[in-house]
Enzyme design. Structure first.
Site, PDB file in Angstrom:
ATOM      1  N   LEU A  71       7.956   9.643   1.549  1.00  0.00           N
ATOM      2  CA  LEU A  71       7.731   9.663   0.101  1.00  0.00           C
ATOM      3  C   LEU A  71       8.082  11.040  -0.423  1.00  0.00           C
ATOM      4  O   LEU A  71       7.371  12.008  -0.167  1.00  0.00           O
ATOM      5  CB  LEU A  71       6.245   9.352  -0.138  1.00  0.00           C
ATOM      6  N   GLY A 112      -0.313  12.404   1.904  1.00  0.00           N
ATOM      7  CA  GLY A 112       0.564  13.514   2.282  1.00  0.00           C
ATOM      8  C   GLY A 112       1.227  14.111   1.051  1.00  0.00           C
ATOM      9  O   GLY A 112       1.321  15.339   0.911  1.00  0.00           O
ATOM     10  N   TYR A 155      -5.851  -7.785   4.286  1.00  0.00           N
ATOM     11  CA  TYR A 155      -6.034  -7.074   3.011  1.00  0.00           C
ATOM     12  C   TYR A 155      -7.320  -6.250   3.046  1.00  0.00           C
ATOM     13  O   TYR A 155      -7.319  -5.044   2.773  1.00  0.00           O
ATOM     14  CB  TYR A 155      -6.081  -8.097   1.881  1.00  0.00           C
ATOM     15  N   ARG A 196      -3.786 -16.668  -8.020  1.00  0.00           N
ATOM     16  CA  ARG A 196      -5.167 -16.375  -8.415  1.00  0.00           C
ATOM     17  C   ARG A 196      -5.640 -17.444  -9.397  1.00  0.00           C
ATOM     18  O   ARG A 196      -4.843 -18.163 -10.008  1.00  0.00           O
ATOM     19  CB  ARG A 196      -5.264 -14.983  -9.027  1.00  0.00           C
TER      20      ARG A 196
HETATM   21  P1  NAD Z   1       0.769  -6.379  -8.025  1.00  0.00           P
HETATM   22  O1  NAD Z   1       1.267  -7.184  -6.880  1.00  0.00           O
HETATM   23  O2  NAD Z   1       1.128  -6.837  -9.401  1.00  0.00           O
HETATM   24  O3  NAD Z   1       1.236  -4.866  -7.897  1.00  0.00           O
HETATM   25  C1  NAD Z   1       1.422  -4.242  -6.660  1.00  0.00           C
HETATM   26  C2  NAD Z   1       2.751  -3.509  -6.728  1.00  0.00           C
HETATM   27  O4  NAD Z   1       2.955  -2.826  -5.485  1.00  0.00           O
HETATM   28  C3  NAD Z   1       3.938  -4.449  -6.902  1.00  0.00           C
HETATM   29  O5  NAD Z   1       4.754  -4.005  -7.970  1.00  0.00           O
HETATM   30  C4  NAD Z   1       4.670  -4.380  -5.568  1.00  0.00           C
HETATM   31  O6  NAD Z   1       6.062  -4.604  -5.702  1.00  0.00           O
HETATM   32  C5  NAD Z   1       4.319  -2.980  -5.124  1.00  0.00           C
HETATM   33  N1  NAD Z   1       4.415  -2.771  -3.675  1.00  0.00           N
HETATM   34  C6  NAD Z   1       3.876  -3.510  -2.689  1.00  0.00           C
HETATM   35  N2  NAD Z   1       4.184  -2.996  -1.492  1.00  0.00           N
HETATM   36  C7  NAD Z   1       4.938  -1.882  -1.736  1.00  0.00           C
HETATM   37  C8  NAD Z   1       5.563  -0.914  -0.922  1.00  0.00           C
HETATM   38  N3  NAD Z   1       5.494  -0.969   0.426  1.00  0.00           N
HETATM   39  N4  NAD Z   1       6.271   0.081  -1.503  1.00  0.00           N
HETATM   40  C9  NAD Z   1       6.363   0.157  -2.868  1.00  0.00           C
HETATM   41  N5  NAD Z   1       5.783  -0.738  -3.697  1.00  0.00           N
HETATM   42  C10 NAD Z   1       5.079  -1.743  -3.127  1.00  0.00           C
HETATM   43  O7  NAD Z   1      -0.808  -6.268  -7.854  1.00  0.00           O
HETATM   44  P2  NAD Z   1      -1.908  -5.658  -8.835  1.00  0.00           P
HETATM   45  O8  NAD Z   1      -2.811  -6.771  -9.188  1.00  0.00           O
HETATM   46  O9  NAD Z   1      -1.269  -4.865  -9.881  1.00  0.00           O
HETATM   47  O10 NAD Z   1      -2.675  -4.683  -7.843  1.00  0.00           O
HETATM   48  C11 NAD Z   1      -2.438  -3.278  -7.834  1.00  0.00           C
HETATM   49  C12 NAD Z   1      -3.399  -2.598  -6.887  1.00  0.00           C
HETATM   50  O11 NAD Z   1      -4.742  -2.829  -7.327  1.00  0.00           O
HETATM   51  C13 NAD Z   1      -3.309  -3.080  -5.459  1.00  0.00           C
HETATM   52  O12 NAD Z   1      -3.510  -2.016  -4.572  1.00  0.00           O
HETATM   53  C14 NAD Z   1      -4.461  -4.037  -5.346  1.00  0.00           C
HETATM   54  O13 NAD Z   1      -4.945  -4.152  -4.027  1.00  0.00           O
HETATM   55  C15 NAD Z   1      -5.490  -3.409  -6.275  1.00  0.00           C
HETATM   56  N6  NAD Z   1      -6.450  -4.390  -6.797  1.00  0.00           N
HETATM   57  C16 NAD Z   1      -6.083  -5.276  -7.771  1.00  0.00           C
HETATM   58  C17 NAD Z   1      -7.013  -6.200  -8.227  1.00  0.00           C
HETATM   59  C18 NAD Z   1      -6.687  -7.182  -9.330  1.00  0.00           C
HETATM   60  O14 NAD Z   1      -7.565  -7.943  -9.738  1.00  0.00           O
HETATM   61  N7  NAD Z   1      -5.474  -7.198  -9.863  1.00  0.00           N
HETATM   62  C19 NAD Z   1      -8.305  -6.226  -7.687  1.00  0.00           C
HETATM   63  C20 NAD Z   1      -8.619  -5.327  -6.684  1.00  0.00           C
HETATM   64  C21 NAD Z   1      -7.690  -4.401  -6.258  1.00  0.00           C
END
Ligand code: NAD
Length: 321
Positions: A71, A112, A155, A196
């Site tokens: 990164l 990092g 997860y 969901r």
């Molecule tokens: P989302 O899937 O819309 O967004 C996650 C993003 O991460 C996506 O754009 C995906 O392309 C990107 N991504 C995944 N792996 C990657 C990688 N290796 N390198 C670069 N990009 C990568 O999900 P979200 O709902 O926006 O969730 C965002 C964060 O919030 C996550 O960490 C999730 O665990 C956490 N979270 C969300 C919720 C919820 O209700 N939406 C609840 C608890 C936790």
């Protein structure tokens, strides 16, 4: 933008997962608050359309990159927001290894970067660290009831590891970390097919077909509208709280009540159809938000009916309904 977000004026933020649902809303708020924002996303579950309106604006850029690899971000960085991870059960069951990698290797890379730049890291953790909880509501002091080897373990355990790693970097290297335990969040930019309950219910209701309920629908969820959630997350980022803080709406509803509320929001009542309950699906889910209220002066304000009305408009446009 509220005055308490002026800390972002002229500051540099890196949003990992910035093209996702929550990441893109965070980018919007940070850009509006005067921050320079680099969104890094490999578009695994995100969509460049979520930030298309920001691309080309001064101070915003989207980088297509996998954060589990090296990164590199040139120049100063004040904040690293780690929101990269598949987040819905359908997504993390489809990409189990990527989910484990982004929670572990991705968090290591994010820390990092924060260490190298002297930046503060905000980690998107989750209520899933509580697993199928034996206490309700769940306070931050509850250690959880997680099945590490069940299908959801990819997860839940990745997030538990990421919290441990964040605090190890804090203790060992003095990196400033903020840990948000995010409870179910909903709103515009959710994907119709992410599996969901809210997208599935809207899709069914807008098509006038029965809403799919997994189990008997007596399991509970507590849903936070995205604008409330993002406000809480940004307040946490600029706070002094190092330990985890629940960011969610404590208004608890059964899945059957939620299905009814979505039908009311859409104005169609096709009823429900029952399906088997997924393995390790939590029976109850409700945040204890005492800490967020006292440390951040924050609590969710948008009522479910209003949030669902706004979200319905988004899904209606997606479906052309
Ligand atoms: P989302 O899937 O819309 O967004 C996650 C993003 O991460 C996506 O754009 C995906 O392309 C990107 N991504 C995944 N792996 C990657 C990688 N290796 N390198 C670069 N990009 C990568 O999900 P979200 O709902 O926006 O969730 C965002 C964060 O919030 C996550 O960490 C999730 O665990 C956490 N979270 C969300 C919720 C919820 O209700 N939406 C609840 C608890 C936790």
């Amino acid at each position: 933008m509220a005055d308490d977000h002026t800390p972002f004026e002229g500051r540099c933020a890196v949003v990992l997962g910035g093209a996702g649902f929550l990441g893109s809303h965070l980018c919007d708020r940070l850009v509006a608050a005067g921050a320079r924002v680099t969104a890094i996303d490999n578009l695994l579950t995100g969509d460049a359309d979520n930030v298309a309106h920001l691309v080309g604006r001064d101070g915003f850029r989207l980088v297509d990159s996998d954060v589990t690899n090296y990164l590199h971000v040139p120049g100063p960085v004040d904040f690293v927001l780690h929101f990269a991870s598949p987040a819905s059960p359908v997504d993390y069951l489809r990409w189990p290894i990527q989910t484990l990698k982004v929670g572990s290797l991705g968090t290591h890379k994010a820390l990092g970067l924060a260490r190298a730049k002297g930046a503060r890291l905000l980690l998107a953790s989750t209520s899933e660290v509580y697993g199928d909880p034996t206490v309700n509501p769940q306070p931050e002091s509850y250690w959880g009831n997680v099945n590490p080897i069940g299908p959801r373990g990819v997860y839940d355990e990745a997030k538990r590891f990421s919290e441990a790693m964040a605090l190890a970097y804090h203790r060992e290297h003095g990196v400033e970390v903020r840990i948000a335990r995010i409870f179910n969040t909903y709103g515009p930019r959710m994907r119709l097919e992410d599996g969901r309950a809210i997208p599935a219910f809207f899709q069914a209701a807008l098509r006038d077909t029965p809403l799919p309920i997994h189990g008997d629908g007596s399991q509970t969820r507590s849903l936070c509208y995205v604008d409330d959630e993002v406000e809480g997350l940004l307040r946490l980022l600029v706070s002094d709280a190092t330990g985890p803080v629940n960011i969610g709406n404590p208004q608890e509803v059964t899945v059957l009540e939620l299905a009814q509320a979505v039908q009311d929001a859409v104005g169609r009542h096709p009823g429900v159809v029952f399906h088997p309950r997924p393995v390790d699906d939590p029976t109850v889910r409700r945040p204890d938000t005492t800490l967020a209220e006292s440390l951040l002066g924050w609590k969710a304000e948008i009522p479910l009916a209003e949030g669902l009305a706004r979200t319905g408009a988004w899904f209606r446009a997606r479906l052309g309904a």
